[in-house]
Design a protein around this motif. Structure first.
Motif, PDB file in Angstrom:
ATOM      1  N   GLY A   8      -7.621 -11.413  14.017  1.00  0.00           N
ATOM      2  CA  GLY A   8      -6.879 -11.182  12.785  1.00  0.00           C
ATOM      3  C   GLY A   8      -7.109  -9.828  12.151  1.00  0.00           C
ATOM      4  N   LEU A   9      -6.739  -9.730  10.872  1.00  0.00           N
ATOM      5  CA  LEU A   9      -6.780  -8.477  10.131  1.00  0.00           C
ATOM      6  C   LEU A   9      -7.740  -8.584   8.964  1.00  0.00           C
ATOM      7  CD1 LEU A   9      -2.933  -7.807   9.802  1.00  0.00           C
ATOM      8  CD2 LEU A   9      -4.507  -6.580  11.307  1.00  0.00           C
ATOM      9  N   ASN A  10      -8.584  -7.594   8.810  1.00  0.00           N
ATOM     10  CA  ASN A  10      -9.369  -7.392   7.593  1.00  0.00           C
ATOM     11  C   ASN A  10      -8.816  -6.154   6.907  1.00  0.00           C
ATOM     12  OD1 ASN A  10     -11.059  -9.554   8.027  1.00  0.00           O
ATOM     13  ND2 ASN A  10     -12.764  -8.344   8.812  1.00  0.00           N
ATOM     14  N   ILE A  11      -8.458  -6.275   5.643  1.00  0.00           N
ATOM     15  CA  ILE A  11      -7.802  -5.177   4.923  1.00  0.00           C
ATOM     16  C   ILE A  11      -8.480  -4.985   3.577  1.00  0.00           C
ATOM     17  CG2 ILE A  11      -5.629  -4.342   3.937  1.00  0.00           C
ATOM     18  CD1 ILE A  11      -4.172  -6.335   5.805  1.00  0.00           C
ATOM     19  N   ILE A  12      -8.726  -3.728   3.187  1.00  0.00           N
ATOM     20  CA  ILE A  12      -9.133  -3.439   1.816  1.00  0.00           C
ATOM     21  C   ILE A  12      -8.089  -2.526   1.179  1.00  0.00           C
ATOM     22  CG2 ILE A  12     -11.583  -3.747   2.301  1.00  0.00           C
ATOM     23  CD1 ILE A  12     -11.918  -0.697   2.090  1.00  0.00           C
ATOM     24  N   ALA A  13      -7.842  -2.768  -0.102  1.00  0.00           N
ATOM     25  CA  ALA A  13      -6.885  -1.981  -0.877  1.00  0.00           C
ATOM     26  C   ALA A  13      -7.586  -1.464  -2.119  1.00  0.00           C
ATOM     27  CB  ALA A  13      -5.682  -2.840  -1.253  1.00  0.00           C
ATOM     28  N   LEU A  14      -7.684  -0.158  -2.252  1.00  0.00           N
ATOM     29  CA  LEU A  14      -8.342   0.480  -3.385  1.00  0.00           C
ATOM     30  C   LEU A  14      -7.271   1.203  -4.195  1.00  0.00           C
ATOM     31  CD1 LEU A  14     -11.418   1.983  -1.482  1.00  0.00           C
ATOM     32  CD2 LEU A  14     -11.148  -0.318  -2.447  1.00  0.00           C
ATOM     33  N   PHE A  15      -6.848   0.601  -5.302  1.00  0.00           N
ATOM     34  CA  PHE A  15      -5.715   1.083  -6.081  1.00  0.00           C
ATOM     35  C   PHE A  15      -6.152   1.925  -7.272  1.00  0.00           C
ATOM     36  CE2 PHE A  15      -3.804  -2.754  -4.165  1.00  0.00           C
ATOM     37  CZ  PHE A  15      -2.593  -2.238  -3.717  1.00  0.00           C
ATOM     38  N   ASP A  16      -5.301   2.862  -7.634  1.00  0.00           N
ATOM     39  CA  ASP A  16      -5.458   3.633  -8.860  1.00  0.00           C
ATOM     40  C   ASP A  16      -4.704   2.924  -9.996  1.00  0.00           C
ATOM     41  OD1 ASP A  16      -6.115   5.652 -10.606  1.00  0.00           O
ATOM     42  OD2 ASP A  16      -4.748   7.131  -9.767  1.00  0.00           O
ATOM     43  N   HIS A  17      -4.941   3.369 -11.216  1.00  0.00           N
ATOM     44  CA  HIS A  17      -4.165   3.029 -12.420  1.00  0.00           C
ATOM     45  C   HIS A  17      -4.275   1.586 -12.881  1.00  0.00           C
ATOM     46  CE1 HIS A  17      -1.389   6.736 -11.562  1.00  0.00           C
ATOM     47  NE2 HIS A  17      -2.534   7.066 -12.145  1.00  0.00           N
ATOM     48  N   GLU A  18      -5.321   0.866 -12.450  1.00  0.00           N
ATOM     49  CA  GLU A  18      -5.511  -0.484 -12.978  1.00  0.00           C
ATOM     50  C   GLU A  18      -5.787  -0.456 -14.471  1.00  0.00           C
ATOM     51  OE1 GLU A  18      -7.560  -4.128 -14.247  1.00  0.00           O
ATOM     52  OE2 GLU A  18      -8.366  -2.080 -14.253  1.00  0.00           O
ATOM     53  N   GLU A  19      -6.513   0.562 -14.927  1.00  0.00           N
ATOM     54  CA  GLU A  19      -6.904   0.622 -16.326  1.00  0.00           C
ATOM     55  C   GLU A  19      -5.721   0.901 -17.258  1.00  0.00           C
ATOM     56  OE1 GLU A  19      -9.619  -0.355 -17.308  1.00  0.00           O
ATOM     57  OE2 GLU A  19     -11.093  -0.098 -15.699  1.00  0.00           O
ATOM     58  N   VAL A  20      -4.582   1.287 -16.722  1.00  0.00           N
ATOM     59  CA  VAL A  20      -3.397   1.547 -17.554  1.00  0.00           C
ATOM     60  C   VAL A  20      -2.213   0.687 -17.125  1.00  0.00           C
ATOM     61  CG1 VAL A  20      -4.067   3.856 -18.281  1.00  0.00           C
ATOM     62  CG2 VAL A  20      -2.830   3.581 -16.133  1.00  0.00           C
ATOM     63  N   GLY A  21      -2.468  -0.404 -16.407  1.00  0.00           N
ATOM     64  CA  GLY A  21      -1.412  -1.373 -16.168  1.00  0.00           C
ATOM     65  C   GLY A  21      -0.941  -1.555 -14.750  1.00  0.00           C
ATOM     66  N   SER A  22      -1.278  -0.649 -13.839  1.00  0.00           N
ATOM     67  CA  SER A  22      -0.965  -0.773 -12.405  1.00  0.00           C
ATOM     68  C   SER A  22       0.506  -0.576 -12.066  1.00  0.00           C
ATOM     69  CB  SER A  22      -1.397  -2.157 -11.866  1.00  0.00           C
ATOM     70  OG  SER A  22      -2.793  -2.319 -11.947  1.00  0.00           O
ATOM     71  N   ARG A  23       1.360  -0.250 -13.043  1.00  0.00           N
ATOM     72  CA  ARG A  23       2.798  -0.145 -12.768  1.00  0.00           C
ATOM     73  C   ARG A  23       3.184   1.284 -12.404  1.00  0.00           C
ATOM     74  NH1 ARG A  23       3.790  -5.494 -12.086  1.00  0.00           N
ATOM     75  NH2 ARG A  23       2.901  -6.662 -13.819  1.00  0.00           N
ATOM     76  N   THR A  24       2.605   1.788 -11.335  1.00  0.00           N
ATOM     77  CA  THR A  24       2.871   3.150 -10.881  1.00  0.00           C
ATOM     78  C   THR A  24       3.023   3.154  -9.370  1.00  0.00           C
ATOM     79  OG1 THR A  24       0.542   3.733 -10.488  1.00  0.00           O
ATOM     80  CG2 THR A  24       1.369   4.011 -12.739  1.00  0.00           C
ATOM     81  N   LYS A  25       3.389   4.304  -8.827  1.00  0.00           N
ATOM     82  CA  LYS A  25       3.615   4.418  -7.382  1.00  0.00           C
ATOM     83  C   LYS A  25       2.348   4.195  -6.571  1.00  0.00           C
ATOM     84  CE  LYS A  25       3.053   9.463  -7.363  1.00  0.00           C
ATOM     85  NZ  LYS A  25       2.485   9.494  -8.726  1.00  0.00           N
ATOM     86  N   GLN A  26       1.170   4.393  -7.180  1.00  0.00           N
ATOM     87  CA  GLN A  26      -0.076   4.131  -6.465  1.00  0.00           C
ATOM     88  C   GLN A  26      -0.861   2.980  -7.073  1.00  0.00           C
ATOM     89  OE1 GLN A  26       0.525   7.265  -8.162  1.00  0.00           O
ATOM     90  NE2 GLN A  26      -1.444   8.337  -8.190  1.00  0.00           N
ATOM     91  N   GLY A  27      -0.179   2.176  -7.901  1.00  0.00           N
ATOM     92  CA  GLY A  27      -0.820   1.031  -8.515  1.00  0.00           C
ATOM     93  C   GLY A  27      -0.495  -0.258  -7.786  1.00  0.00           C
ATOM     94  N   ALA A  28      -1.250  -1.300  -8.110  1.00  0.00           N
ATOM     95  CA  ALA A  28      -1.073  -2.588  -7.446  1.00  0.00           C
ATOM     96  C   ALA A  28       0.252  -3.251  -7.797  1.00  0.00           C
ATOM     97  CB  ALA A  28      -2.219  -3.521  -7.824  1.00  0.00           C
ATOM     98  N   GLY A  29       0.885  -2.829  -8.895  1.00  0.00           N
ATOM     99  CA  GLY A  29       2.168  -3.403  -9.280  1.00  0.00           C
ATOM    100  C   GLY A  29       3.359  -2.799  -8.577  1.00  0.00           C
ATOM    101  N   SER A  30       3.131  -1.881  -7.649  1.00  0.00           N
ATOM    102  CA  SER A  30       4.224  -1.268  -6.885  1.00  0.00           C
ATOM    103  C   SER A  30       4.497  -2.079  -5.625  1.00  0.00           C
ATOM    104  CB  SER A  30       3.832   0.161  -6.495  1.00  0.00           C
ATOM    105  OG  SER A  30       2.789   0.139  -5.535  1.00  0.00           O
ATOM    106  N   MET A  31       5.434  -1.595  -4.812  1.00  0.00           N
ATOM    107  CA  MET A  31       5.734  -2.224  -3.524  1.00  0.00           C
ATOM    108  C   MET A  31       4.820  -1.723  -2.412  1.00  0.00           C
ATOM    109  SD  MET A  31       7.996  -4.448  -4.073  1.00  0.00           S
ATOM    110  CE  MET A  31       8.411  -4.845  -2.366  1.00  0.00           C
ATOM    111  N   LEU A  32       3.796  -0.981  -2.794  1.00  0.00           N
ATOM    112  CA  LEU A  32       2.962  -0.313  -1.804  1.00  0.00           C
ATOM    113  C   LEU A  32       2.242  -1.293  -0.881  1.00  0.00           C
ATOM    114  CD1 LEU A  32       2.140   2.510  -0.929  1.00  0.00           C
ATOM    115  CD2 LEU A  32       0.329   2.464  -2.631  1.00  0.00           C
ATOM    116  N   MET A  33       1.708  -2.375  -1.434  1.00  0.00           N
ATOM    117  CA  MET A  33       0.983  -3.338  -0.604  1.00  0.00           C
ATOM    118  C   MET A  33       1.920  -4.006   0.398  1.00  0.00           C
ATOM    119  SD  MET A  33      -2.173  -4.429  -0.319  1.00  0.00           S
ATOM    120  CE  MET A  33      -2.747  -5.427   1.062  1.00  0.00           C
ATOM    121  N   ALA A  34       3.115  -4.386  -0.066  1.00  0.00           N
ATOM    122  CA  ALA A  34       4.087  -4.991   0.845  1.00  0.00           C
ATOM    123  C   ALA A  34       4.501  -4.006   1.931  1.00  0.00           C
ATOM    124  CB  ALA A  34       5.308  -5.465   0.061  1.00  0.00           C
ATOM    125  N   HIS A  35       4.658  -2.743   1.559  1.00  0.00           N
ATOM    126  CA  HIS A  35       5.004  -1.714   2.537  1.00  0.00           C
ATOM    127  C   HIS A  35       3.893  -1.557   3.566  1.00  0.00           C
ATOM    128  CE1 HIS A  35       6.278   2.748   3.318  1.00  0.00           C
ATOM    129  NE2 HIS A  35       6.645   1.951   4.291  1.00  0.00           N
TER     130      HIS A  35
END
Length: 445
Positions: free
Chosen positions: A271-298
């Protein structure tokens, strides 16, 4: 900076710094901004044999491969590929954030005030402002310099590892009521002093001249920057037996460190082991490099495509996947016991916290929580549970955000700390060991 590794004596015996704390201290020192935290993560991964990928290119992945990919310098993903048992194979995801509350330097930053050179800043995230007063402060981040290709500026990275700025308190003689409490104005009270103005200096560009000299470019070549004022205090052990850690950026470099070490050391064969280290959590995560983007799905799409899997296989595997979202938790404060829930009162040194909230600001699913509990019990890892008081909303983290993008079982966990969002926070060495142990066991399941 030099962190405090002085011997701690217990019963006449010297207790050395353990390896987990030593490695964490290194990251706490080097990770002076999200940019520098990612650069340190990249160095660790490359040293462990991970191959760099780029989102703008096709990926040809192989079983038993180890890879990482950056996004805008402040977000990073890394993953290992084991043997694949089609159509489904276990996917283990761990997530944390690289940013922390601090001060951000504004454009046109230089100020001259009554013989002082100052810097214009804004507050980033939910910082406890008065903890930033009278501290040694440095500058860290990235600078965009003019290049021959207008679509690709020359990006330079900068971390000034010496005290450069300070925000002095006002003396009690000038504000006798200070100990009754004073609200700090984010604009006028938080301006740091850079130095003293002297005759013959370019008073209008003190910081910009300094940056140009540090980067060895002409000042006019600097187009823009993302620079952060960070606390220069060194991480150190405290307590009668050195059982505590005092340091800036425990929120959330503790989690970043645990994920990096867990992924590098894991030996799961399928299987797969994956880590995701996101920016901008402290200001809401709704950015191109935040967890609220489509980046993880991509990212997931790119991984499955790179392994030659069909979209159906990719979707099926997600429904068997699991997400461990790591961020610090609140420990009970001995002077403020009433701030905690009536029956859930985590203490320092008693293990990691599983965080729950009916509002789903923390990912709360009893099946998923039970899975983490069983991992802890099997590996002998101490754990506690945290919920907010019913009349306090509390914070949030990445678990609920990511599980809304990927429909996976998710749990929020983290090391308990005191003074969260202070310039210097407090945790127990034992809880860092427990967090690292949980991640190591999780990536082996």
């Amino acid at each position: 900076m030099k962190h405090d590794t002085a011997a701690i004596y217990k019963g006449g015996k010297e207790i050395p710094m353990n390896q987990t704390a030593e490695a964490l201290f290194h990251l706490l020192e080097k990770g002076s901004s999200a940019v520098m935290a990612v650069r340190e993560a990249e160095e660790r991964l490359a040293g462990a044999g991970f191959q760099e990928l780029r989102f703008c290119q096709s990926w040809g992945l192989s079983e038993n491969g180890k890879y990482y990919v950056k996004h805008h310098d402040t977000t990073l993903f890394a993953f290992t590929v084991g043997e694949w048992a089609a159509p489904r194979c276990a996917v283990r995801i761990g997530a944390a954030h690289t940013d922390f509350p601090c001060l951000r330097i504004k454009p046109n930053p230089d100020l001259c005030t009554a013989g002082y050179a100052q810097v214009n800043v804004e507050v980033y995230g939910g910082a406890i402002l008065n903890t930033w007063l009278d501290r040694p402060l440095g500058i860290s981040g990235r600078v965009a310099v003019r290049s021959s290709d207008v679509m690709h500026p020359d990006m330079r990275f900068l971390s000034i590892d010496r005290p450069l700025l300070v925000i002095p308190n006002l003396a009690i003689h000038m504000e006798p009521e200070i100990n009754k409490g004073k609200e700090l104005n984010r604009q006028s009270d938080m301006l740091p002093i850079l130095g003293l103005l002297e005759a013959g200096l370019d008073k209008d560009h003190m910081l910009m001249r300094f940056l140009a000299e540090e980067l060895q470019v002409e000042m006019e070549e600097i187009l823009d920057f993302e620079l952060w004022v960070y606390c220069q205090e060194a991480p150190r052990r405290a307590g009668l037996h050195g059982e505590l850690i005092l340091s800036p950026r425990l929120d959330n470099l503790t989690s970043v460190h645990a994920l990096l070490e867990g992924l590098i050391q894991a030996r799961r064969e399928e299987g797969l082991n994956i880590i995701a280290l996101f920016d901008h959590e402290e200001v809401g995560s709704r950015t191109k490099q935040g967890a609220g983007s489509m980046l993880m799905a991509h990212l997931m799409d790119k991984i499955y495509e790179g392994l030659g899997k069909t979209p159906a296989q990719a979707r099926e595997s997600l429904y068997e996947a699991f997400l461990l979202s790591l961020d610090v938790a609140h420990a009970m404060h001995p002077n403020k016991k009433g701030k905690m829930d009536l029956t859930n009162q985590p203490l320092l040194g008693r293990g990691i916290c599983i965080k729950e909230a009916s509002t789903q600001t923390y990912a709360t699913d009893c099946e998923a929580v039970a899975i983490v509990e069983q991992i802890c019990q099997k590996a002998g890892i101490p754990y506690q549970k945290f919920v907010n008081r019913s009349d306090v909303r509390g914070g949030s983290t990445l678990g609920a955000i990511l599980s809304s993008v990927l429909p996976v079982r998710a749990v929020d966990v983290g090391a308990p700390i005191l003074a969260m969002h202070s310039a210097v926070e407090t945790m127990a060495v034992a809880d860092m060991e427990a967090l690292a142990g949980l991640v190591a066991a999780y990536f082996e399941v």
